[in-house]
Design a protein around this motif. Sequence first.
Motif, PDB file in Angstrom:
ATOM      1  N   THR A 154       0.817  -1.211   0.000  1.00  0.00           N
ATOM      2  CA  THR A 154       0.000   0.000   0.000  1.00  0.00           C
ATOM      3  C   THR A 154       0.853   1.265   0.000  1.00  0.00           C
ATOM      4  OG1 THR A 154      -0.155  -0.099   2.416  1.00  0.00           O
ATOM      5  CG2 THR A 154      -1.942  -1.113   1.153  1.00  0.00           C
ATOM      6  N   ASP A 155       2.122   1.117   0.383  1.00  0.00           N
ATOM      7  CA  ASP A 155       3.050   2.254   0.345  1.00  0.00           C
ATOM      8  C   ASP A 155       3.648   2.454  -1.042  1.00  0.00           C
ATOM      9  OD1 ASP A 155       3.143   2.995   3.283  1.00  0.00           O
ATOM     10  OD2 ASP A 155       3.763   0.898   3.396  1.00  0.00           O
ATOM     11  N   GLY A 156       3.362   1.526  -1.959  1.00  0.00           N
ATOM     12  CA  GLY A 156       3.836   1.675  -3.329  1.00  0.00           C
ATOM     13  C   GLY A 156       5.170   1.033  -3.630  1.00  0.00           C
ATOM     14  N   ASN A 157       5.651   0.171  -2.718  1.00  0.00           N
ATOM     15  CA  ASN A 157       6.955  -0.461  -2.909  1.00  0.00           C
ATOM     16  C   ASN A 157       6.804  -1.958  -3.179  1.00  0.00           C
ATOM     17  OD1 ASN A 157       8.424   1.983  -2.109  1.00  0.00           O
ATOM     18  ND2 ASN A 157       7.673   1.529  -0.051  1.00  0.00           N
ATOM     19  N   GLU A 158       7.715  -2.513  -3.994  1.00  0.00           N
ATOM     20  CA  GLU A 158       7.739  -3.960  -4.208  1.00  0.00           C
ATOM     21  C   GLU A 158       7.869  -4.621  -2.842  1.00  0.00           C
ATOM     22  OE1 GLU A 158       8.957  -7.778  -4.364  1.00  0.00           O
ATOM     23  OE2 GLU A 158      10.622  -6.360  -4.052  1.00  0.00           O
ATOM     24  N   ILE A 159       7.091  -5.662  -2.603  1.00  0.00           N
ATOM     25  CA  ILE A 159       6.888  -6.166  -1.244  1.00  0.00           C
ATOM     26  C   ILE A 159       8.174  -6.694  -0.598  1.00  0.00           C
ATOM     27  CG2 ILE A 159       6.137  -8.474  -2.029  1.00  0.00           C
ATOM     28  CD1 ILE A 159       4.134  -8.386   0.354  1.00  0.00           C
ATOM     29  N   ALA A 160       9.001  -7.417  -1.340  1.00  0.00           N
ATOM     30  CA  ALA A 160      10.237  -7.932  -0.743  1.00  0.00           C
ATOM     31  C   ALA A 160      11.202  -6.802  -0.420  1.00  0.00           C
ATOM     32  CB  ALA A 160      10.892  -8.953  -1.668  1.00  0.00           C
ATOM     33  N   PHE A 161      11.273  -5.806  -1.277  1.00  0.00           N
ATOM     34  CA  PHE A 161      12.161  -4.670  -1.046  1.00  0.00           C
ATOM     35  C   PHE A 161      11.719  -3.915   0.212  1.00  0.00           C
ATOM     36  CE2 PHE A 161      14.209  -0.536  -2.437  1.00  0.00           C
ATOM     37  CZ  PHE A 161      15.501  -1.032  -2.446  1.00  0.00           C
ATOM     38  N   GLN A 162      10.399  -3.802   0.408  1.00  0.00           N
ATOM     39  CA  GLN A 162       9.915  -3.092   1.591  1.00  0.00           C
ATOM     40  C   GLN A 162      10.106  -3.904   2.860  1.00  0.00           C
ATOM     41  OE1 GLN A 162       6.421  -0.664   1.434  1.00  0.00           O
ATOM     42  NE2 GLN A 162       5.696  -1.344   3.427  1.00  0.00           N
TER      43      GLN A 162
END
Length: 276
Positions: free
Chosen positions: A115-123
């Motif tokens: 929801t923050d707009g980042n690729e999930i693994a990177f976040q």
Amino acid sequence: MLESALPASSSLTGRTVLVTGATSGIGFATARRLAERGATVLLHGRTAEEARAAADRLIATTDVSATQLPVFGADFTRLDEVEELAALIVRDHPHLDVLVNNAGTAAPERHTVTTDGNEIAFQVNFLAHYLLTCLLEPALTSAPGGRVVNVSSSLHRTASIQWSDPNRARRYSRLAAYAQSQLALTVFAADPRVTAVSVHPGVCDTALLPLYANEGVTAAEGAAHVVRLCDPAVEIVNGAYYDRAERVAPAPAATEDRTIKRLNKLADVLVGRAAA
């Protein structure tokens, strides 16, 4: 360079350690070893209920008391929850000896954005830990000796950071996305604000095993390498990288000043800390 490990019986009484992702795998085994050696271990889980269940398992199977195991919940796919977690910890534990950045997820088969707009693994694997570490800097530096231990991976050597497309929206591969997150976490250990190291704990039989191999050592064996680096009697150098117990050179990018500064700038933008 190989630093000698200390006896497992050496006391960590009086030390306060936050372990992220402490409800299973290496994180749970790390929390167990730290608590058995006397540390107060702040258990982080995706929810407070999951963290409480982990604490209950430790209390039931060790001599550790509930007061040694404060619990916290925060979903790292939501950066607002990371901010709330940091605020609670700074309020309740203004002095923190060690932060173990362990929480991790395998990149999914399909490109997934938070929801923050980042690729999930990177976040989950990097950005959340970047933000948490920045916000906990006052607690980690309130007295000399505070340190951060990033649980990274040997797969960081296969990675490159896609500076123009860190979310890999244009070309996605789950292995490349996961490896990029581990390279970023390893680079972050060289940030001079807080003394930090990164460690590959070995290929362990955890939920991430399919990314590496068909077989792995136990989570407890991997955790031993993490716990050793939490011990104040083990001298560390900021930015050092360990493959299990041995200090070795990380991927060249991990120690490049330009890469470190560029990554910090990118991370500040992605977590909303960039100057207006």
